[in-house]
Design a protein around this motif. Structure first.
Motif, short mmCIF file in Angstrom:
data_model
loop_
_atom_site.label_atom_id
_atom_site.label_comp_id
_atom_site.label_asym_id
_atom_site.label_seq_id
_atom_site.Cartn_x
_atom_site.Cartn_y
_atom_site.Cartn_z
N LEU A 4 -5.52 24.71 48.25
CA LEU A 4 -4.97 25.97 48.74
C LEU A 4 -4.40 25.73 50.14
O LEU A 4 -5.05 25.08 50.97
CB LEU A 4 -6.07 27.03 48.83
N ALA A 5 -3.20 26.23 50.38
CA ALA A 5 -2.57 26.04 51.69
C ALA A 5 -1.85 27.30 52.14
O ALA A 5 -1.23 27.99 51.33
CB ALA A 5 -1.58 24.88 51.62
N TYR A 6 -1.96 27.59 53.41
CA TYR A 6 -1.19 28.69 54.01
C TYR A 6 0.00 28.09 54.74
O TYR A 6 -0.09 27.01 55.33
CB TYR A 6 -2.06 29.48 54.99
N GLY A 59 3.62 32.26 53.71
CA GLY A 59 3.41 32.04 52.28
C GLY A 59 2.06 31.40 52.02
O GLY A 59 1.36 30.97 52.94
N VAL A 60 1.71 31.37 50.74
CA VAL A 60 0.50 30.68 50.32
C VAL A 60 0.85 29.90 49.07
O VAL A 60 1.61 30.38 48.22
CB VAL A 60 -0.67 31.67 50.08
N VAL A 61 0.33 28.69 48.99
CA VAL A 61 0.56 27.85 47.80
C VAL A 61 -0.80 27.33 47.35
O VAL A 61 -1.58 26.82 48.16
CB VAL A 61 1.50 26.67 48.12
N GLY A 62 -1.07 27.49 46.07
CA GLY A 62 -2.33 27.00 45.54
C GLY A 62 -2.12 26.24 44.25
O GLY A 62 -1.16 26.48 43.51
N ALA A 63 -3.00 25.31 43.97
CA ALA A 63 -3.03 24.63 42.67
C ALA A 63 -4.39 24.91 42.07
O ALA A 63 -5.41 24.59 42.69
CB ALA A 63 -2.81 23.13 42.84
N LYS A 114 -5.74 27.75 41.86
CA LYS A 114 -6.38 28.69 42.80
C LYS A 114 -5.79 30.09 42.65
O LYS A 114 -5.40 30.73 43.65
CB LYS A 114 -6.16 28.21 44.24
N ALA A 115 -5.71 30.58 41.42
CA ALA A 115 -5.03 31.88 41.19
C ALA A 115 -5.66 33.00 42.02
O ALA A 115 -4.93 33.77 42.66
CB ALA A 115 -5.09 32.22 39.71
N GLY A 116 -6.97 33.08 42.02
CA GLY A 116 -7.64 34.17 42.73
C GLY A 116 -7.32 34.18 44.21
O GLY A 116 -6.78 35.18 44.74
N PRO A 117 -7.61 33.09 44.93
CA PRO A 117 -7.32 33.07 46.36
C PRO A 117 -5.83 33.28 46.67
O PRO A 117 -5.49 33.92 47.67
CB PRO A 117 -7.77 31.67 46.79
N VAL A 118 -4.93 32.76 45.82
CA VAL A 118 -3.50 32.97 46.08
C VAL A 118 -3.19 34.46 46.02
O VAL A 118 -2.59 35.04 46.93
CB VAL A 118 -2.62 32.18 45.07
N MET A 119 -3.61 35.12 44.94
CA MET A 119 -3.26 36.53 44.74
C MET A 119 -3.90 37.43 45.80
O MET A 119 -3.31 38.42 46.21
CB MET A 119 -3.67 36.99 43.34
N LYS A 120 -5.07 37.04 46.27
CA LYS A 120 -5.74 37.85 47.31
C LYS A 120 -4.94 37.90 48.61
O LYS A 120 -5.13 38.78 49.43
CB LYS A 120 -7.11 37.22 47.62
N THR A 121 -4.05 36.92 48.78
CA THR A 121 -3.27 36.86 50.03
C THR A 121 -2.10 37.84 50.04
O THR A 121 -1.49 38.09 51.08
CB THR A 121 -2.74 35.42 50.22
N ALA A 127 -3.81 32.61 62.03
CA ALA A 127 -5.14 32.31 62.61
C ALA A 127 -6.20 33.23 62.02
O ALA A 127 -7.37 32.85 61.92
CB ALA A 127 -5.08 32.46 64.12
N ASP A 128 -5.81 34.46 61.59
CA ASP A 128 -6.78 35.39 60.99
C ASP A 128 -7.37 34.84 59.68
O ASP A 128 -8.41 35.31 59.21
CB ASP A 128 -6.12 36.74 60.66
N LEU A 129 -6.64 33.91 59.06
CA LEU A 129 -7.07 33.42 57.74
C LEU A 129 -7.75 32.06 57.81
O LEU A 129 -8.28 31.59 56.80
CB LEU A 129 -5.86 33.31 56.81
#
Ligand SMILES: Cc1cc2nc3c(=O)[nH]c(=O)nc-3n(C[C@H](O)[C@H](O)[C@H](O)COP(=O)(O)OP(=O)(O)OC[C@H]3O[C@@H](n4cnc5c(N)ncnc54)[C@H](O)[C@@H]3O)c2cc1C
Length: 396
Positions: free
Chosen positions: A358-360, A369-373, A375-382, A393-395
């Motif tokens: 997972l990367a911001y 943006g956010v890119v995940g492999a 990592k559907a849940g964490p991506v969508m939560k963003t 920095a908040d994340l």
């Protein structure tokens, strides 16, 4: 009337009907098939798992009174007369067809590798026929070279590997997907391909596709002179907006440095009255200094909704979502992206277990943006964080 009978066209037609539009709707498509979905072509279709990729069943068109003119190509548009010239299906069939509103949804044509078009075993991938031709070459092939490690090149490399072919993936940039997602994520994608047996050759270009005496491909020669054996070559070096039929129409094009394609305002209107453009061929100005042409599925679907709303006389402005989304399936991993991640953004890799990550992405400290492999849940939560300016920095 819609020129092109792909994803954008069918979604536009569907939205018009749900918006209460009762006028005749005609989709004119150069391919002989009813509108179908392209993402499976590089994945399940190549893997031999799927053949039926139609976007809608045949009854949808009859029940919604949508006319499909398939195997017919628009060769000219005359906005002053409000007509299009349609060729086909017979060679001598030429017809001038009037329109009230015209939507251009003609997609892209893949770039060919110069000088190799005539060689058997050399493929590009845009259409169902392309996928079937490539798939039929896989049986009996031992080696393949995929030229270009963009999304389609990476997906094809994964699918061919899963079909038991030894694949080399060649990319002049330092990593796969470097242009789209930047090198830090490209490095993780290269690692995934290498772990699955792909011979990743990044940072080097191709000088020649080499044929044998029978006119079939034999090898790919790299810029350093090395030769990679190849029973199959797949060329994935980008695509060009299909706009040849607009020459002389007066409809404006976007400058190449902004992605080219048909120039539109922020809601899909071209320079000609009652003419819109959507999907991969369209370059919508989004208020930023650079107009944007995007080659992703969700983007096309959203643009179709925005244009249908206008044609159907919907109230108020409908605009595309503030948080774009796209995905890519490679091996068993789904890569997903939200927002506007750019290759030159700061990339913050916040988790990486060797396969899933997972990367911001941020610019000037603000999340872009956010890119995940995997990592559907964490991506969508963003998503909510991307809808408003959020300090990265908040994340972290
Ligand atoms: C192999 C592949 C895999 C993909 N995977 C993904 C993915 O995983 N995730 C993602 O977000 N996106 C993916 N995409 C992108 C997505 O499929 C496109 O964004 C989408 O198809 C764009 O729709 P469109 O209507 O603009 O164009 P298209 O779907 O290309 O439809 C355009 C149609 O217009 C027709 N046409 C062209 N010129 C004329 C003419 N003069 N007259 C009549 N008809 C004409 C063409 O023949 C074509 O059928 C993929 C694309 C491909 C090719």
């Amino acid at each position: 009337m819609v020129v092109g009978a792909g994803l954008g066209a069918v979604r536009l037609a569907e939205n018009l009907r749900t918006n209460g539009h009762e006028e005749p709707i005609t989709l004119i498509g150069a391919e002989p098939y009813a509108p179908y979905d392209r993402p499976p072509l590089s994945k399940t279709v190549l893997l031999g798992k799927e053949d039926r990729v139609e976007l809608k069943p045949a009854e949808f068109y009859t029940e919604s009174s949508i006319t499909l003119r398939l195997g017919q190509r628009v060769t000219a548009v005359d906005p002053r007369a409000a007509t299009v010239t349609v060729h086909g299906p017979g060679t001598d069939d030429i017809e001038s067809v009037p329109y009230d509103d015209l939507v251009l949804a003609t997609g892209l044509a893949p770039r060919a590798f110069p000088g190799a078009e005539h060689l058997a075993g050399v493929h590009t991938l845009r259409t169902f026929d392309d996928a079937v031709a490539l798939r039929s070459d896989i049986d009996g092939a031992q080696t393949a070279v995929v030229i270009g490690a963009g999304f389609i090149g990476c997906e094809v490399a994964a699918s061919l590997t899963e079909r038991g072919v030894r694949v080399s993936l060649v990319e002049p940039a330092p990593t796969p997907l470097a242009q789209a997602l930047g090198e830090p994520i490209g490095t993780l994608v290269a690692r995934m391909h290498t772990a699955n047996g792909v011979d990743v050759r990044a940072g080097i270009g191709v000088s020649e596709i080499v044929g044998d005496d029978s006119g079939a491909v034999r090898a790919v020669r790299l810029a350093d002179g090395a030769e990679l054996p190849a029973d199959i070559v797949v060329v994935g070096i980008g695509s060009i907006p299909v706009t040849d039929y607009l020459e002389g129409s007066g409809i404006g094009f976007a400058p190449r440095e902004t992605g080219g394609g048909i120039a539109c305002d922020g809601v899909g209107k071209t320079s000609a009255p009652h003419v819109y453009a959507i999907g991969d061929v369209a370059n919508w100005a989004d208020g930023s200094p650079a107009a944007r042409r995007v080659e992703h599925w969700n983007h096309t679907v959203e643009q179709a909704a925005v244009v249908a709303h206008q044609i159907a006389g919907g109230e108020g402005a409908l605009i595309t979502a503030a948080v774009p989304y796209f995905w890519s399936d490679q091996f068993t991993v789904k890569i997903q992206a939200l927002g506007h991640p750019r290759a030159d953004d700061d990339v913050h890799i916040v988790s990486d277990d060797g396969t899933k990550f997972l990367a911001y992405y941020s610019r000037d400290g603000i999340l872009t943006g956010v890119v995940g492999a995997g990592k559907a849940g964490p991506v969508m939560k963003t998503r909510p964080k991307l809808a408003t300016p959020t300090p990265v920095a908040d994340l972290l």
